[in-house]
Design a protein around this motif. Structure first.
Motif, PDB file in Angstrom:
ATOM      1  N   SER A  82       0.836  -1.200   0.000  1.00 54.29           N
ATOM      2  CA  SER A  82       0.000   0.000   0.000  1.00 54.29           C
ATOM      3  C   SER A  82       0.872   1.250   0.000  1.00 54.29           C
ATOM      4  O   SER A  82       0.510   2.261  -0.597  1.00 54.29           O
ATOM      5  N   HIS A  83       2.012   1.192   0.662  1.00 58.11           N
ATOM      6  CA  HIS A  83       2.945   2.326   0.619  1.00 58.11           C
ATOM      7  C   HIS A  83       3.401   2.585  -0.806  1.00 58.11           C
ATOM      8  O   HIS A  83       3.518   3.716  -1.244  1.00 58.11           O
ATOM      9  N   LEU A  84       3.688   1.501  -1.467  1.00 54.70           N
ATOM     10  CA  LEU A  84       4.327   1.606  -2.774  1.00 54.70           C
ATOM     11  C   LEU A  84       3.320   1.688  -3.905  1.00 54.70           C
ATOM     12  O   LEU A  84       3.695   1.788  -5.061  1.00 54.70           O
ATOM     13  N   GLY A  85       2.070   1.653  -3.548  1.00 58.12           N
ATOM     14  CA  GLY A  85       1.043   1.746  -4.575  1.00 58.12           C
ATOM     15  C   GLY A  85       1.023   0.561  -5.520  1.00 58.12           C
ATOM     16  O   GLY A  85       0.630   0.682  -6.673  1.00 58.12           O
ATOM     17  N   LEU A  86       1.467  -0.553  -5.013  1.00 59.94           N
ATOM     18  CA  LEU A  86       1.496  -1.734  -5.871  1.00 59.94           C
ATOM     19  C   LEU A  86       0.148  -2.438  -5.836  1.00 59.94           C
ATOM     20  O   LEU A  86      -0.317  -2.856  -4.789  1.00 59.94           O
ATOM     21  N   LYS A  87      -0.456  -2.517  -6.989  1.00 58.62           N
ATOM     22  CA  LYS A  87      -1.748  -3.201  -7.096  1.00 58.62           C
ATOM     23  C   LYS A  87      -1.631  -4.247  -8.197  1.00 58.62           C
ATOM     24  O   LYS A  87      -1.980  -3.992  -9.351  1.00 58.62           O
ATOM     25  N   PRO A  88      -1.175  -5.386  -7.834  1.00 60.45           N
ATOM     26  CA  PRO A  88      -0.851  -6.386  -8.864  1.00 60.45           C
ATOM     27  C   PRO A  88      -2.063  -7.079  -9.463  1.00 60.45           C
ATOM     28  O   PRO A  88      -1.923  -7.751 -10.469  1.00 60.45           O
ATOM     29  N   PHE A  89      -3.209  -6.947  -8.847  1.00 63.61           N
ATOM     30  CA  PHE A  89      -4.357  -7.737  -9.292  1.00 63.61           C
ATOM     31  C   PHE A  89      -5.327  -6.852 -10.066  1.00 63.61           C
ATOM     32  O   PHE A  89      -5.982  -5.989  -9.491  1.00 63.61           O
ATOM     33  N   ALA A  90      -5.395  -7.070 -11.342  1.00 66.58           N
ATOM     34  CA  ALA A  90      -6.184  -6.207 -12.211  1.00 66.58           C
ATOM     35  C   ALA A  90      -7.442  -6.920 -12.685  1.00 66.58           C
ATOM     36  O   ALA A  90      -7.429  -8.122 -12.969  1.00 66.58           O
ATOM     37  N   CYS A  91      -8.510  -6.159 -12.759  1.00 64.82           N
ATOM     38  CA  CYS A  91      -9.774  -6.689 -13.274  1.00 64.82           C
ATOM     39  C   CYS A  91      -9.715  -6.683 -14.798  1.00 64.82           C
ATOM     40  O   CYS A  91      -9.440  -5.657 -15.413  1.00 64.82           O
ATOM     41  N   ASP A  92      -9.984  -7.826 -15.381  1.00 63.98           N
ATOM     42  CA  ASP A  92      -9.963  -7.926 -16.838  1.00 63.98           C
ATOM     43  C   ASP A  92     -11.090  -7.119 -17.471  1.00 63.98           C
ATOM     44  O   ASP A  92     -10.983  -6.661 -18.601  1.00 63.98           O
ATOM     45  N   ALA A  93     -12.163  -6.968 -16.717  1.00 59.25           N
ATOM     46  CA  ALA A  93     -13.338  -6.325 -17.295  1.00 59.25           C
ATOM     47  C   ALA A  93     -13.208  -4.808 -17.321  1.00 59.25           C
ATOM     48  O   ALA A  93     -13.514  -4.169 -18.324  1.00 59.25           O
ATOM     49  N   CYS A  94     -12.782  -4.219 -16.219  1.00 60.23           N
ATOM     50  CA  CYS A  94     -12.757  -2.761 -16.155  1.00 60.23           C
ATOM     51  C   CYS A  94     -11.368  -2.187 -15.931  1.00 60.23           C
ATOM     52  O   CYS A  94     -11.190  -0.967 -15.954  1.00 60.23           O
ATOM     53  N   GLY A  95     -10.404  -3.045 -15.702  1.00 61.26           N
ATOM     54  CA  GLY A  95      -9.039  -2.559 -15.542  1.00 61.26           C
ATOM     55  C   GLY A  95      -8.708  -2.076 -14.149  1.00 61.26           C
ATOM     56  O   GLY A  95      -7.576  -1.683 -13.879  1.00 61.26           O
TER      57      GLY A  95
END
Length: 639
Positions: free
Chosen positions: A487-500
């Motif tokens: 959360s500090h690093l703004g890492l969001k590795p899991f992306a929704c295929d439908a809306c991004g």
DNA sequence: CTGGGGAGGGGGCCC
DNA sequence: GGGGCCCCCTCCCCA
């Protein structure tokens, strides 16, 4: 264009501003992990300085550099160079330092710095004939420079400082021969050919803090190095530990400034190699790293590792000990108080250690294997040493705080550090005891296996063992800390295929996907309302269970829900599963034990809703599943 | 304005 | 160590 600047000082001023921002962490958008040290910087600056760094920062907010190629202290100098155009104020005679910087700069592909180092080496007449030099006094840069190479919290004090080499450091024979000195592209390719680096990234780090999870192009066998942990050696607290005491030691050969202290340079001292060469082989448990080390020895000598033990190696070694296996490390002389039967659990925290004063892994790690007696070279500027665990601290306050932590933990773990034993009281054994025989000594919770129990017991500790390297917040589990770091690093590795849309956790993505699918698997047992997210059902249920006056209100469905929750909590089941079991209970009512096991449910219901136990039992048995079984009512009527 | 639902995010903790 | 779930807080939207 820049040559024709109308304000000649513009570029200089700009760089000064940028460096000032870096030292304050302002607008820094990338973290560079080098071994156990973290540096903050600006992607643009790194990308403008090095093609290699550019290729890394494009992908991630967190990049790992191979510490075989560049040590934290050297990277610190390099970062300073990038932001100032100066290579610190290294002494003219420290050609070995320039050699190391040259090697690292070559690896990082910073052409200007390579040229500068070559120039300095040539000026000293050392550039082409220092191949076998075992520079006396030049040892672990990681240690020698640790005061100038703080972890991320300390990066804010980053004006270039003199580079001092502490006395008595083990020799680090940097090979600075012209032809072998630095990692050329072809050498990088050589590593690629050996499969040690992914083709996408030249000489990708062999280990590092991987918080990005799904970051592309990351080697699958990449080690996950917990930076905090590796910086912090474990403080084992054992029931049989000697009484905690501390001694304040002084070191006349050190000097301090306001914020930092530096080991005094003494080029005349004799280098020490605390452990002979063969020990090197026991250092790495990663065959990957070992192979790469062998390879890299062809052209560059790494940091001295004779006295270095990677924390992960250490943990694995101790793990083996737990299992009664022997290991290379366990055969080494052991620092007595470091022994622990739970190495993973007893990590100290940066606060209690004041680790910002000593982030050096080598200084910490070598304590596992070095002389217990105080040695200035061993403890560096951490002059205040805790005798039981051997940790050094830069101030008496930090030492005192650390000793207090010892006392607190001892108090808490006097009992819990006993090897967990299954709860096997045959006389009062219930279903729960059979399923979950490992009971916490501090609370009533029980677990299926001892590891989980140990994990749970950390929640009772006063000192949480896993601090965040960035904000200092502490956690009871390493995984939670790692997640927090994301959360500090703004890492969001899991992306929704439908809306991004991107998420920090897989589970969030799973939840989110229900928005697209319209799936609402969570149904309210009272009103039939359906929800996509369980938390919203729970929130909804509060509406049913809480009256307008804020007091609990009761209806039949609520009690079933409450009982299911109770069952879930006490048997460690999912509520869904508990409800399922509850609904099936009527099939087993011929067994008196089953009726007995339902007693707590009625008791809970009674307490929760202010009913008599008899009334609660009645509610319970009115459930269609239980069919108003008279045996239950009878039992519950007589507590 | 308020209550309720939807949804994002963080921490705790068990498996 | 990672996954999964639970709980909480919060914000936003809408009736």
């Amino acid at each position: 264009m820049l040559d024709a600047m109308e304000v000649p000082s513009h570029s200089r001023q700009l760089l000064l501003q940028l460096n000032s921002q870096r030292t304050k962490g302002f607008l820094c958008d990338v973290i560079i992990v080098v071994q156990n040290a973290l540096f903050r910087a600006h992607k643009n600056i790194l990308a403008a300085s090095s093609v290699y760094l550019k290729s890394l920062v494009v992908h991630d907010n967190l990049i790992n550099l191979d510490h075989e190629m560049v040590s934290p202290s050297i990277f610190r100098l390099i970062l300073d160079f990038i932001y100032t155009g100066r290579l610190g104020d290294a002494e003219p005679t420290s050609e070995q330092l320039f050699g190391a910087v040259l090697a690292a700069a070559s690896y990082l592909q910073i052409a200007d710095l390579v040229s500068l180092c070559k120039k300095k080496l040539k000026r000293n007449g050392k550039y082409c004939h220092v191949r076998t030099a075992g520079y006396p006094g030049y040892g672990s840069l990681g240690r020698g420079l640790r005061a100038t190479t703080p972890v991320i919290q300390s990066c804010f004090n980053s004006t270039p400082r003199p580079v001092d080499i502490p006395p008595g450091e083990p020799v680090n024979p940097i090979n600075t021969h012209c032809g072998e000195l630095y990692a050329s592209v072809s050498q990088g390719n050589q590593l690629h050919q050996h499969g040690l680096c992914p083709p996408e990234r030249h000489c990708s780090p062999l280990c590092g803090l991987d918080l990005s999870k799904k970051s592309p192009n990351r080697p699958s066998n990449q080690l996950h190095l917990d930076t905090t942990e590796s910086r912090e050696p474990s403080i084992p607290i054992r029931p049989d530990s000697p009484p905690v005491s501390a001694s304040v030691l002084t070191n006349s050969s050190s000097y301090k400034d306001q914020n930092h202290s530096y080991p005094k340079l003494d080029n005349n001292s004799t280098p020490q190699a605390p452990h002979p060469e063969p020990f090197r082989n026991s250092v790495s448990n990663s065959h990957l790293r070992t192979e790469s080390r062998d390879l890299m020895f062809d052209w560059m000598k790494p940091e001295p590792i004779g006295n270095y033990v990677d924390e992960s190696d250490r943990e694995k070694d101790l793990d083996r000990e737990e299992k009664g296996e022997s290991s290379p490390l366990s055969q080494q002389p052991r620092y007595p108080s470091i022994e622990s039967n739970e190495p993973d659990d007893d990590k100290s925290t940066s606060e209690e250690t004041g680790s910002s004063g000593d982030p050096s892994p080598s200084s910490n790690l070598e304590r596992y294997h070095c002389n217990h007696l105080y040695d200035p070279e061993t403890y560096g500027d951490n002059l205040y040493v805790c005798i039981p665990c051997g940790k050094g601290f830069p101030s008496s306050e930090q030492l005192n705080a650390h000793v207090e932590a010892h006392n607190e933990e001892e108090l808490y773990h006097k009992d819990s550090m006993e090897p967990p034993m299954p709860f096997l009281d045959k006389t009062s054994q219930s279903l729960g005891d059979i399923i979950r025989p490992y009971r916490c000594s501090s609370c009533e919770k029980s677990y299926k296996d001892p590891a989980t129990l140990r994990q749970h017991e950390k929640t009772h500790w006063l000192t949480r063992p896993y601090p965040c390297s960035i904000c200092g917040k502490k956690f009871t589990q390493r995984g939670t800390m790692t997640r927090h770091m994301r959360s500090h690093l703004g890492l969001k590795p899991f992306a929704c295929d439908a809306c991004g849309m991107r998420f920090t956790r897989q589970y969030r993505l799973t939840e989110h996907m229900r928005i697209h699918s319209g799936e609402k698997p969570y149904e309210c047992q009272v009103c039939g309302g359906k929800f996509a997210q369980q938390r919203n059902l729970i929130s909804h249920m509060k509406m049913h269970t809480t009256g307008p006056d804020g007091k609990p209100k009761l209806d039949f469905s609520d009690s079933v829900y409450a009982m299911a929750k109770f069952t879930a909590d006490h048997l460690g089941l999912k509520q869904e599963k508990a409800a399922e079991i509850l609904s099936q209970t009527s099939h087993f009512l011929n067994d008196p034990k089953t009726i007995e096991s339902l007693y707590p449910l009625a008791k809970f219901t009674a307490e929760q809703f202010g009913l008599t136990q008899e009334k609660a039992a009645e509610v319970l048995t009115q459930s269609q599943h239980l069919g108003g079984d008279s045996r239950i009512i009878e039992r519950f009527s007589s507590p």
